[in-house]
Design a protein around this motif. Structure first.
Motif: not given
Length: 149
Positions: A1-2, A28-29, A44-47, A127-129
């Motif tokens: 997690m990051y 991430k909200l 990892k994907l989101e960062i 981005l989707n988040f």
């Protein structure tokens, strides 16, 4: 997690917001309702997606960014229930949906729009988040003098 720390420039959170640069720690909200705001560390994907967005928008994210690994997955944000006049909100939100309902009775958390160099056009958040950033240091864009919160 990051989590990731960046500078942020050329953004607006209300019509009269001033030109400035802020140092922000991004998450991430996860949940946003009235007084309940939760955020998570990026996976990892989101960062990777968020750093890609930063790279595509260097005007808005000048300087270096720093990725931090964290064991803590979820973070709680406590909004003040008091109305307060602040120079800046405590947290800024980037979202594809700029009309995200904040039910904001105060200025602790505000939606932002990234802007172009002349502050005329919006830069789309793609981005989707949703991301939420905690302001750690800010400085007036014109003076470049740091002001610590």
């Amino acid at each position: 997690m990051y989590t990731i720390n960046t500078q942020l420039a050329y953004f607006k959170y209300r019509p009269d917001s001033k030109e400035m640069i802020v140092n922000i720690k991004w998450f991430k909200l996860d949940k946003l309702k009235e007084w309940d705001v939760k955020c998570k560390a990026f996976n990892k994907l989101e960062i990777d997606q968020f750093t890609g967005f930063i790279d595509q928008n260097r005007l808005n994210f000048p300087g270096l960014s720093f990725i931090e690994e964290t064991e803590k997955e979820q973070f709680e944000i406590f909004k003040s229930k008091e109305l307060a006049e602040k120079v800046l909100p405590l947290y800024l939100i980037l979202s594809k949906n700029p009309d995200l309902n904040l039910n904001n009775n105060n200025n602790d958390i505000m939606m932002i729009r990234l802007k172009d160099k002349d502050y005329k056009f919006n830069i789309d958040y793609t981005l989707n988040f949703n991301s939420i950033g905690k302001i750690e240091i800010y400085k007036g864009y014109k003076t470049k003098e740091p002001i610590y919160k």
